[in-house]
Design a protein around this motif. Structure first.
Motif, short mmCIF file in Angstrom:
data_model
loop_
_atom_site.label_atom_id
_atom_site.label_comp_id
_atom_site.label_asym_id
_atom_site.label_seq_id
_atom_site.Cartn_x
_atom_site.Cartn_y
_atom_site.Cartn_z
N UNK A 71 54.25 29.97 35.56
CA UNK A 71 53.85 28.63 35.98
C UNK A 71 52.94 28.59 37.21
N UNK A 72 52.90 29.68 37.99
CA UNK A 72 52.04 29.72 39.18
C UNK A 72 50.68 30.37 38.91
N UNK A 73 50.47 30.87 37.71
CA UNK A 73 49.24 31.60 37.38
C UNK A 73 48.02 30.68 37.28
N UNK A 74 46.95 31.09 37.95
CA UNK A 74 45.67 30.40 37.82
C UNK A 74 44.58 31.46 37.69
N UNK A 75 43.64 31.24 36.78
CA UNK A 75 42.48 32.12 36.65
C UNK A 75 41.33 31.45 37.38
N UNK A 76 40.91 32.07 38.46
CA UNK A 76 39.81 31.55 39.27
C UNK A 76 38.51 32.12 38.74
N UNK A 77 37.58 31.24 38.43
CA UNK A 77 36.25 31.64 37.94
C UNK A 77 35.25 31.45 39.07
N UNK A 78 34.55 32.51 39.43
CA UNK A 78 33.53 32.47 40.48
C UNK A 78 32.18 32.66 39.81
N UNK A 79 31.39 31.58 39.77
CA UNK A 79 30.05 31.64 39.19
C UNK A 79 29.05 31.89 40.31
N UNK A 80 28.33 32.99 40.20
CA UNK A 80 27.40 33.41 41.25
C UNK A 80 26.09 32.64 41.11
N UNK A 81 25.66 32.00 42.21
CA UNK A 81 24.39 31.29 42.23
C UNK A 81 23.25 32.20 42.70
N UNK A 82 23.53 32.99 43.71
CA UNK A 82 22.54 33.95 44.20
C UNK A 82 23.26 35.04 44.99
N UNK A 83 22.55 36.11 45.24
CA UNK A 83 23.17 37.26 45.90
C UNK A 83 22.15 38.01 46.73
N UNK A 84 22.66 38.71 47.71
CA UNK A 84 21.84 39.63 48.49
C UNK A 84 22.57 40.96 48.47
N UNK A 85 21.85 42.03 48.18
CA UNK A 85 22.46 43.35 47.99
C UNK A 85 21.70 44.41 48.77
N UNK A 86 22.46 45.37 49.30
CA UNK A 86 21.88 46.48 50.02
C UNK A 86 22.46 47.77 49.46
N UNK A 87 21.61 48.74 49.24
CA UNK A 87 22.06 50.04 48.76
C UNK A 87 21.52 51.10 49.70
N UNK A 88 22.40 51.95 50.22
CA UNK A 88 21.98 52.97 51.17
C UNK A 88 21.66 54.26 50.42
#
Length: 162
Positions: free
Chosen positions: A109-126
């Motif tokens: 009864x406490x379970x919720x599936x949270x959906x995160x829709x990405x609008x934009x992103x910034x990424x760095x790769x070393x």
């Protein structure tokens, strides 16, 4: 240096390898660590199993930060979170780790599936070159191109260049 398409591919691979992010509402509240649930059929979407009483269950504008296991990839993701208790998706993403948090199983009864829709992103790769690593080791000057790759993207879909 990797191009945007390569950086996006690397992001999803790194996130699958270590699926932990800090995520929080942009209203000034603190972020919290959550385990990402990935569905290859969903572009620009990350799911999280949370309790219905979780501070993110109310939805809204959200930011997520990711650091790869090897500390060689970083991402900041902006988007919108909302509860999406689609039973088909809950069933698809369910696993033993989630079950440990929800003793009532998929119908807890406490379970919720949270959906995160990405609008934009910034990424760095070393992905620093060998020459760059040697320079850094001995205190030499790191030039542009030695330090790694960076991308600002409107979509994290792997097949597009933007």
């Amino acid at each position: 240096m990797a191009d945007n398409a390569e950086i996006k591919q690397h992001f999803w691979k790194k996130l699958a390898d270590s699926p932990f992010v800090m995520i929080g509402a942009t209203d000034g509240g603190h972020s919290e660590p959550l385990a990402a649930q990935l569905d290859e059929d969903q572009v620009d979407t990350i799911f999280f199993f949370v309790g219905k009483d979780n501070r993110l269950a109310g939805g809204g504008k959200t930011m997520a930060q990711f650091v790869s296991k090897g500390h060689d990839f970083f991402a900041c993701l902006a988007g919108t979170a909302r509860v999406d208790n689609d039973f088909g998706m809950i069933d698809k993403l369910w696993n033993k780790q989630v079950e440990a948090w929800f003793p009532g199983g998929k119908s807890d009864p406490n379970l919720a599936l949270l959906r995160f829709d990405i609008d934009d992103a910034e990424m760095w790769e070393t992905d620093m070159s060998l020459a760059g690593k040697v320079k850094m080791l001995f205190g030499g000057k790191i030039k542009a191109g030695d330090e790694g790759s960076h991308a600002k993207v409107g979509t994290t879909a792997e097949s597009t260049a933007a």
